[in-house]
Each structure stands twice: as C-alpha cells, then as structure tokens.
Scaffold this active site. Structure first.
Site, PDB file in Angstrom:
ATOM      1  N   SER A  87      19.389  47.082  88.602  1.00  0.00           N
ATOM      2  CA  SER A  87      18.954  48.469  88.766  1.00  0.00           C
ATOM      3  C   SER A  87      18.159  48.847  87.525  1.00  0.00           C
ATOM      4  O   SER A  87      17.990  48.037  86.616  1.00  0.00           O
ATOM      5  CB  SER A  87      20.144  49.390  88.959  1.00  0.00           C
ATOM      6  OG  SER A  87      20.990  49.277  87.846  1.00  0.00           O
ATOM      7  N   LYS A 120       8.217  55.616  92.077  1.00  0.00           N
ATOM      8  CA  LYS A 120       9.600  55.286  92.371  1.00  0.00           C
ATOM      9  C   LYS A 120       9.932  55.917  93.720  1.00  0.00           C
ATOM     10  O   LYS A 120      10.125  57.133  93.813  1.00  0.00           O
ATOM     11  CB  LYS A 120      10.529  55.794  91.269  1.00  0.00           C
ATOM     12  CG  LYS A 120      11.945  55.314  91.466  1.00  0.00           C
ATOM     13  CD  LYS A 120      12.813  55.638  90.276  1.00  0.00           C
ATOM     14  CE  LYS A 120      14.183  54.988  90.409  1.00  0.00           C
ATOM     15  NZ  LYS A 120      14.878  55.334  91.659  1.00  0.00           N
ATOM     16  N   ARG A 141      20.869  45.798  98.757  1.00  0.00           N
ATOM     17  CA  ARG A 141      21.149  45.434  97.375  1.00  0.00           C
ATOM     18  C   ARG A 141      22.643  45.189  97.161  1.00  0.00           C
ATOM     19  O   ARG A 141      23.034  44.316  96.396  1.00  0.00           O
ATOM     20  CB  ARG A 141      20.658  46.562  96.474  1.00  0.00           C
ATOM     21  CG  ARG A 141      20.989  46.369  95.046  1.00  0.00           C
ATOM     22  CD  ARG A 141      20.240  47.374  94.185  1.00  0.00           C
ATOM     23  NE  ARG A 141      20.677  47.210  92.814  1.00  0.00           N
ATOM     24  CZ  ARG A 141      21.698  47.847  92.276  1.00  0.00           C
ATOM     25  NH1 ARG A 141      22.362  48.725  93.008  1.00  0.00           N
ATOM     26  NH2 ARG A 141      22.060  47.623  91.050  1.00  0.00           N
ATOM     27  N   LYS A 291       6.806  49.025  84.292  1.00  0.00           N
ATOM     28  CA  LYS A 291       7.214  47.616  84.208  1.00  0.00           C
ATOM     29  C   LYS A 291       6.289  46.857  83.270  1.00  0.00           C
ATOM     30  O   LYS A 291       5.080  47.070  83.300  1.00  0.00           O
ATOM     31  CB  LYS A 291       7.138  46.962  85.594  1.00  0.00           C
ATOM     32  CG  LYS A 291       8.040  47.607  86.625  1.00  0.00           C
ATOM     33  CD  LYS A 291       7.804  47.019  88.021  1.00  0.00           C
ATOM     34  CE  LYS A 291       8.724  47.714  89.025  1.00  0.00           C
ATOM     35  NZ  LYS A 291       8.439  47.334  90.412  1.00  0.00           N
ATOM     36  N   CYS A 409      24.357 101.051 101.404  1.00  0.00           N
ATOM     37  CA  CYS A 409      24.031 100.621 100.044  1.00  0.00           C
ATOM     38  C   CYS A 409      25.315 100.298  99.287  1.00  0.00           C
ATOM     39  O   CYS A 409      26.214 101.137  99.204  1.00  0.00           O
ATOM     40  CB  CYS A 409      23.267 101.717  99.320  1.00  0.00           C
ATOM     41  SG  CYS A 409      22.998 101.334  97.582  1.00  0.00           S
ATOM     42  N   CYS A 412      25.586 103.060  96.280  1.00  0.00           N
ATOM     43  CA  CYS A 412      25.840 104.494  96.464  1.00  0.00           C
ATOM     44  C   CYS A 412      26.440 104.812  97.829  1.00  0.00           C
ATOM     45  O   CYS A 412      26.822 105.951  98.087  1.00  0.00           O
ATOM     46  CB  CYS A 412      24.561 105.293  96.258  1.00  0.00           C
ATOM     47  SG  CYS A 412      23.333 105.031  97.549  1.00  0.00           S
ATOM     48  N   CYS A 427      17.245 101.463 100.261  1.00  0.00           N
ATOM     49  CA  CYS A 427      18.206 102.533 100.041  1.00  0.00           C
ATOM     50  C   CYS A 427      17.341 103.724  99.660  1.00  0.00           C
ATOM     51  O   CYS A 427      16.566 103.660  98.711  1.00  0.00           O
ATOM     52  CB  CYS A 427      19.155 102.176  98.892  1.00  0.00           C
ATOM     53  SG  CYS A 427      20.017 103.620  98.222  1.00  0.00           S
ATOM     54  N   CYS A 432      20.691 107.045  93.661  1.00  0.00           N
ATOM     55  CA  CYS A 432      21.557 105.859  93.715  1.00  0.00           C
ATOM     56  C   CYS A 432      21.648 105.253  92.311  1.00  0.00           C
ATOM     57  O   CYS A 432      20.630 104.956  91.680  1.00  0.00           O
ATOM     58  CB  CYS A 432      20.950 104.858  94.699  1.00  0.00           C
ATOM     59  SG  CYS A 432      21.640 103.212  94.602  1.00  0.00           S
TER      60      CYS A 432
HETATM   61  S1  IVH Z   1      11.850  47.717  90.639  1.00  0.00           S
HETATM   62  C1  IVH Z   1      14.742  45.528  88.094  1.00  0.00           C
HETATM   63  N1  IVH Z   1      10.103  49.402  91.643  1.00  0.00           N
HETATM   64  O1  IVH Z   1      14.819  52.159  92.222  1.00  0.00           O
HETATM   65  C2  IVH Z   1      13.734  46.225  88.915  1.00  0.00           C
HETATM   66  N2  IVH Z   1      12.395  49.794  92.034  1.00  0.00           N
HETATM   67  O2  IVH Z   1      17.429  51.450  90.161  1.00  0.00           O
HETATM   68  C3  IVH Z   1      14.350  46.945  90.009  1.00  0.00           C
HETATM   69  N3  IVH Z   1      12.826  51.785  93.416  1.00  0.00           N
HETATM   70  O3  IVH Z   1      17.333  50.342  93.620  1.00  0.00           O
HETATM   71  C4  IVH Z   1      13.528  47.509  91.040  1.00  0.00           C
HETATM   72  N4  IVH Z   1      10.735  52.354  93.711  1.00  0.00           N
HETATM   73  O4  IVH Z   1      15.524  51.003  95.167  1.00  0.00           O
HETATM   74  C5  IVH Z   1      11.410  49.088  91.511  1.00  0.00           C
HETATM   75  N5  IVH Z   1       8.445  50.801  92.473  1.00  0.00           N
HETATM   76  C6  IVH Z   1       9.739  50.469  92.351  1.00  0.00           C
HETATM   77  C7  IVH Z   1      10.746  51.246  92.942  1.00  0.00           C
HETATM   78  C8  IVH Z   1      12.073  50.882  92.753  1.00  0.00           C
HETATM   79  C9  IVH Z   1      11.994  52.638  93.994  1.00  0.00           C
HETATM   80  C10 IVH Z   1      14.301  51.866  93.482  1.00  0.00           C
HETATM   81  C11 IVH Z   1      14.988  50.646  93.940  1.00  0.00           C
HETATM   82  C12 IVH Z   1      16.112  50.390  92.973  1.00  0.00           C
HETATM   83  C13 IVH Z   1      16.080  51.584  92.109  1.00  0.00           C
HETATM   84  C14 IVH Z   1      16.220  51.190  90.651  1.00  0.00           C
END
Ligand code: IVH
Length: 676
Positions: A87, A120, A141, A291, A409, A412, A427, A432
């Site tokens: 994650s 994301k 996952r 990333k 009201c 009042c 009112c 009031c």
């Molecule tokens: S990369 C180690 N890229 O975010 C890299 N994750 O906690 C892990 N997610 O459960 C994932 N958009 O469901 C990556 N462009 C994206 C993402 C993404 C959404 C979610 C994914 C993961 C959580 C990360």
C-alpha cells in the site's frame, strides 16, 4: 452456411471474429471511440457464438463469449500474489512530500530521481496475471500477500483484455476497478425504482460488485478498469513511464492525466491542478500518486513495512463526509429569515471539524427528504459554510419521521410566514429577540459600524439583560456605565473599552450607517449608491419609489425595500434617534475614486438633459472620479451637450474639446454601474 464449414475454415473465421470483437471492445471500452454501431457489433457476437455452438471444442477461454461463463461460487479461492501488493504512505501536506523527496535523493545519491505523478483513483486495487498473453487470474489485494481469486468477475469488465497478443511468459498488470459517477447514479436510481438497497458512493458500489458471487450479475454492473502498474520480467520496460506506455499499447486503459516531474514544486503544481479539476472528472479521485520513474531506482530504494520507499500518495483534503444528523435547529436572521440548520455529530471534513451545516430552507429539506437521525453527506463547497448535500438512504433507521418545518418562531413564538412563491420562511415580529440580536450584530460588524469590543457574546448579554433593544440604545449605554461594570465578569476596563468602541463608531460615514441598518437588499455597494443619491438622511426619508428610477444600480426591488423600510414608524423613529445621537447622517465630501471613465477629468455640462437632472449628472460624474466645472476652458476634458446647448458648446468646438451627447453620456454611466 456454417454447418458446411470445415473445421479449418471455422477456426480461421473464429479467429477473425474474435480479433474483430476484441478490437471493437477496445475502441468502445478503453478508447471510448467506437467505429461501428451496436447492431453491427451484436451481429459479430451472434455469429461468433453460433459458430462456437457448432464447434464447441474450438471454444477458448479468452473468447469474447466467455467473459460470463462461470457459475456462481460460494466463496472465492485464495491466491498468493507473486509479489506482495503493497500500500502507499499517505500525506495531505507538502512538507511530507519534501521529506519523501529528501529520502529518495539520499537513497539514490549520486543519481537524481525523476518522478511520475498520476491520479489516485478511488476504487478497488486488483491484480491481473497473464500467461503467454492470456488472462489466467484476477485477484483482489486482500492483505497484500494473499487476496481473493475473482477472475470470473474481472473477466466481465470489458476494459480488461482477456488476451494481450504477442506477450510471452508471465506478466502482471495492476490497476484500479472503479465506477464512473454517472454510471453509479444511474445504477442507484434503477435500484431505487426497483426498491433495492442503494449504494453510498461509486467506490463502495465497485467493491460490492466485485464481491458478488454471480459473475452474470457483475456483468450487468458498469465497472471500469484503469491500469497503473506493469510487471514484466522478460524484455520489460526500464521505467514506470515506459511501462504505462506499454500497457496502453497492449490495449489497457491508462490515464492521460500523468506528468513527469523532477522537483517538489512541480509535484505540488500537478497536485493543485488535479485537485482543482477533480469535480470535472467523470470518476472520483482522492489525490495523486508520486512514483520514482526508474525501475532500478525503485529496486534500490526498496520497501519499509507495507509500503514502498519509492512512492507516496499525496491526497486531497476530503470535502465530503458522512455523519449523523442529530437535530434540525432554526436560525433567525436579522430580517427575520428562518434558516434551518443541521446539528451534526462532529465530523472532520475539508480540513476542519464541522458540527453545523446549512439546510437552506423548507423546500430543500422536503426535496431531499432529510430526516432527523439520518446519516447525511456533509460537503464543503467553494464557500466556507458547509452544507448537507444528501441523505444516505441505505443507512436510514426504521421508524424515522418526515421532518416538519417549524410553525412558530423558536425565539419569540409568533407564527411564521412563507410568502407565496418564495422558498424562505420569515418571522415577522420585528421585536423578536433573535432578530434584535442579529440586527445589532450586523450593525456593529466590520463593513458596517465596526464597533470594537462588541462581540456576539456581549450583544447576547446586553440584549438578554435588557440594556439594549435596538441599535440606538447602544449610544445611550454610556449613561449606564456603572450598571454595566456591576455585571458578572465585566470589569471597569472592559466597560470602558466597549463604550470607547461605541463612541468611535459615531463618526462612521453615512453610507456605512445605511448598510448597518440592515435594510433588505441593501448591501455595502448599494448603500454607497443610496447615500450618494440621497445626500442626507433627511432627504432619504422623503424619497418615493419613483425617485430612485433614474439611479442606475438601484432597481425596483431595492427601492421598494428602502421605501418600505422608512415607511415603518419604528424604523423612522430609530433613525431619528441615531441622528439625535450625533451619528453621521449626510454624505461626506466625496473622495475621488482613482479609476472610472471620468477619473481625473474635468467635465462641463451644458444644455438640458432629458433623463436626469443636472445635480444627478454632477453626482454621477463625481462618483466615478471626475470634477464638474461651470465654464469651458483649455483645461476642460469633456463637454456633455444636451438640448439647445449654446455658447459653451461653441467654445468647446473652438478649442477642439471632445463633445458627447446625452445618449453617449448615459452609455458611459451605465457601463460604469455594471462594472461596479
Ligand atoms: S500504485 C506500491 N497507483 O491506492 C504501489 N495505486 O494504498 C501501490 N491507487 O490500494 C499502488 N490509484 O488501490 C497506485 N495510480 C495509482 C493508484 C493507486 C489508486 C490505490 C490502490 C492502492 C492504494 C494505495
């Protein structure tokens, strides 16, 4: 006809049909650019399934007809991921991104990192495994090490290719299964019509769908898939960015919202842009993911605990949250407007804790059927005041009652009134206590009389204890300084400060006083126009509705409200008392605005004007920064010539000064008024 087909020619035709259907699926579900209509597409699928029916042994698992082949399962078999699904470390603040960047730089020195920023997605992470180009396994996952095998369900998602031609060996594609907001809403309204339980948001609905035991049901739900990770041991890419390009070339849907960045500033810029644009996207995102681009850099950095050191999620503060509606209260405004207010179980949203939110008016509550006890969605929009934007019907408790708006009201007790065709309820009792308090608060507020030391709590106290019943009473408070300093917690000093603040407010300008009176529809800028137009309180009291006709910026709704206000005996008495208390009741010498069409210009008026009086014309020119002179000279900038203009006009012509007629003059004035 098919039956006369040989196995060999059937095989060839099957391959052609499958390739064509795959191509159309890709165009439709991934590129969103279909090249044939539905009917033609259906014909291809029909031909394919008829042919497969005749030659059952030629059916392959990656055939487009096999997306929904499976029978319901009781449970999903567990699968162990080839490589754990980690994650992401999360943050909402730039400082953490800077710290992340520092760690990455230290870890990679002397190399310098490059980053890829992407969206994301707010969905469900899934893993897809392809062996020699065939989808063999799709999984959730789970705990990161092992998840559920949901291959049958994932196969129903048209944006997931069942086959990626030309790929040898085992590859893994990771990405997000999600639902678009419009699809989600459509699905929910269908469910509502069918009396089924509603989903709370697109994310929950995607999660719920993937857990269904019957893939045929999954196939009916509008799931999407976006790919954001590729693991390809054989001849794979060397950067994440190349991996994304490769995924796209393989037929996966990959987001176009991505950017390569090398500094924190660039990352923050992308984050801000995407944060600002998120409402415009058809799906939910909750931040960006940053990333490290080079895969060998990723390897060098490795992971700590459950998250990699080479990536971070930079999230947006959520502007929506769910919470319980504990009660609905009523707030009385200074003109008597009754606003229903949600009393919420405190919830953190958009960077602060919210326990009150507006419910607008009776109609709003009725249309959303908001009930006390409901789980509601609280939203912070563009403005600071949070609002209740919806009810989570799925979480409604049995026995809840339709909400009834107050009849009386709460302050009042007088009965409330909702004018025909209006959404607001009022009112109407001017005495009031809640209205009195609000009027005094408004009177002493910043843009109005700006009385230092007269905070909300003090107003409450003064009203409750009967020291003041209207704003004019404030100016008599100095005679009761002794009584005041005997109040609990009111030292001599605080009384002196308050009285001093009140004293200072006596010199506020006439337009601020007008605004402070809280006349409906008279805001700060209208108050300025009115002060300018009337010139004094005395004259203002004598003006009729028609007298405002020629003042641009003051329409009938405003003038009516002003005339109505001063027609009221108690309001007249109030302003007379304010005047007697020595407040400024006439417009002061106008300060010249630096801008405006007449700014710094000397203007001469000559001849008769039809649509406004000389005085008004003069006032308007001065209001937009000009000076009015009585004779034409070399220093004159402009002459406004009305009907029968005589010698002044001739002189202007002689001197080559610009001359305009009444129509043009009005046009300029109008333009200024609409800009203001
Ligand atoms: S990369 C180690 N890229 O975010 C890299 N994750 O906690 C892990 N997610 O459960 C994932 N958009 O469901 C990556 N462009 C994206 C993402 C993404 C959404 C979610 C994914 C993961 C959580 C990360």
């Amino acid at each position: 006809m098919p039956s006369r087909l040989t196995r060999t020619s059937a095989r060839a035709r099957l391959q052609k049909l499958r390739a064509a259907i795959r191509d159309h699926d890709h165009r439709y579900y991934v590129l969103a650019q279909p090249s044939i209509d539905d009917e033609a597409y259906d014909a291809l699928v029909r031909e394919l399934s008829e042919l497969e029916h005749l030659f059952p042994d030629l059916v392959t698992p990656d055939s487009p007809t096999q997306r929904v082949g499976d029978q319901p399962t009781r449970t999903f078999p567990p699968v162990t991921h080839d490589v754990p699904m980690l994650s992401l470390a999360n943050t909402y603040v730039e400082a953490d991104v800077t710290a992340f960047d520092d760690r990455v730089r230290t870890g990679l020195a002397p190399d310098r990192p490059r980053y890829v920023c992407e969206l994301k997605y707010d969905g469900i992470a899934v893993s897809l495994v392809y062996d020699d180009g065939r989808l063999v396994r799709g999984a959730t996952r789970g705990d990161g090490t092992a998840g559920d095998d949901i291959t049958a369900n994932l196969r129903t998602i048209r944006a997931i290719p069942l086959q990626v031609p030309g790929v040898k060996g085992r590859i893994e594609v990771r990405g997000e299964a999600y639902m678009r907001r419009d699809d989600f809403e459509r699905m929910n309204s269908e469910r509502e019509a069918a009396g089924e339980k509603l989903f709370v948001n697109p994310r929950n609905s995607a999660a719920g769908t993937l857990k269904l035991q019957d893939p045929r049901e999954v196939a009916k739900r509008p799931l999407q898939f976006v790919a954001y990770g590729l693991r390809m041991p054989l001849r794979g890419p060397s950067t994440h960015h190349d991996g994304l390009q490769k995924l796209r070339a393989m037929g996966f849907s990959v987001s176009r919202h991505l950017r390569r960045c090398s500094t924190v500033a660039e990352i923050v810029e992308f984050w801000k842009e995407q944060g600002a644009g998120r409402e415009a996207l058809p799906f939910d995102i909750d931040g960006i993911v940053v990333k490290v681009d080079e895969l060998r850099h990723q390897e060098r950095l490795g992971a700590i605990a459950k998250s990699p050191r080479w990536a971070i999620a930079f999230k947006f503060a959520s502007r929506k949250a769910e919470t319980r509606l504990q009660d609905i209260l009523f707030q009385i405004g200074r003109v008597g407007t009754v606003t229903p207010v949600a009393d919420l179980e405190p919830v953190f949203v958009g960077g602060s804790t919210v326990s009150r939110a507006t419910l607008h008016n009776e109609e709003y509550i009725r249309s959303l059927d908001i009930r006390v006890g409901d789980t509601v969605v609280v939203e912070k929009g563009g403005d600071v005041i949070p609002k209740v934007s919806g009810v989570v019907l799925a979480k409604r408790q049995p026995g809840s009652k339709v909400f009834r708006f107050a009849k009386r009201c709460p302050s009042c007790g007088s009965s409330l009134f909702r004018p025909e065709g209006e959404a607001n309820t009022y009112c109407e009792n001017q005495q009031c206590p809640a209205q009195i308090r609000e009027r005094i608060r408004h009177f002493s507020s910043r843009g109005a009389m700006d009385i230092e030391g007269l905070g909300d709590a003090i107003v409450d106290e003064l009203v409750t204890r009967g020291f003041i019943r209207d704003v004019a009473d404030l100016y008599a408070l100095s005679q009761r300084a002794e009584d005041l300093s005997e109040l609990d917690g009111w030292g001599k000093r605080s009384v002196a400060n308050l009285l001093d603040g009140i004293e200072q407010s006596r010199s506020r300008s006439f337009d601020r006083l007008l605004f402070a009176l809280g006349i409906r529809h008279v805001g700060e800028s209208v108050a300025k126009l009115v002060a300018e137009h009337a010139g004094s309180l005395e004259r203002l009291l004598s003006l009729t509705h028609d007298d405002f006709d020629e003042v641009s910026g003051i329409g009938p709704r405003i003038s009516q409200s002003i005339v109505h206000f001063f027609a009221d005996r108690s309001n007249r008495r109030l302003v007379e008392r304010l005047s007697a208390a020595g407040l400024v009741v006439r417009a002061g010498p106008r300060s010249r605005p630096a801008q405006g069409p007449f700014a710094g210009k000397t203007v001469v008026l000559t001849g008769g004007l039809e649509s406004l009086t000389r005085d008004d014309a003069k006032r308007r020119i001065e209001a937009s920064g000009g000076r009015v002179a009585s004779s034409v000279s070399a220093r004159t900038d402009l002459v406004v010539a009305g009907a029968d203009a005589g010698s002044k006009l001739a002189k202007a012509r002689e001197l080559g000064i610009r001359v305009i007629d009444e129509a043009e003059f009005l046009k300029i004035l109008e333009e200024t008024a609409s800009e203001a």
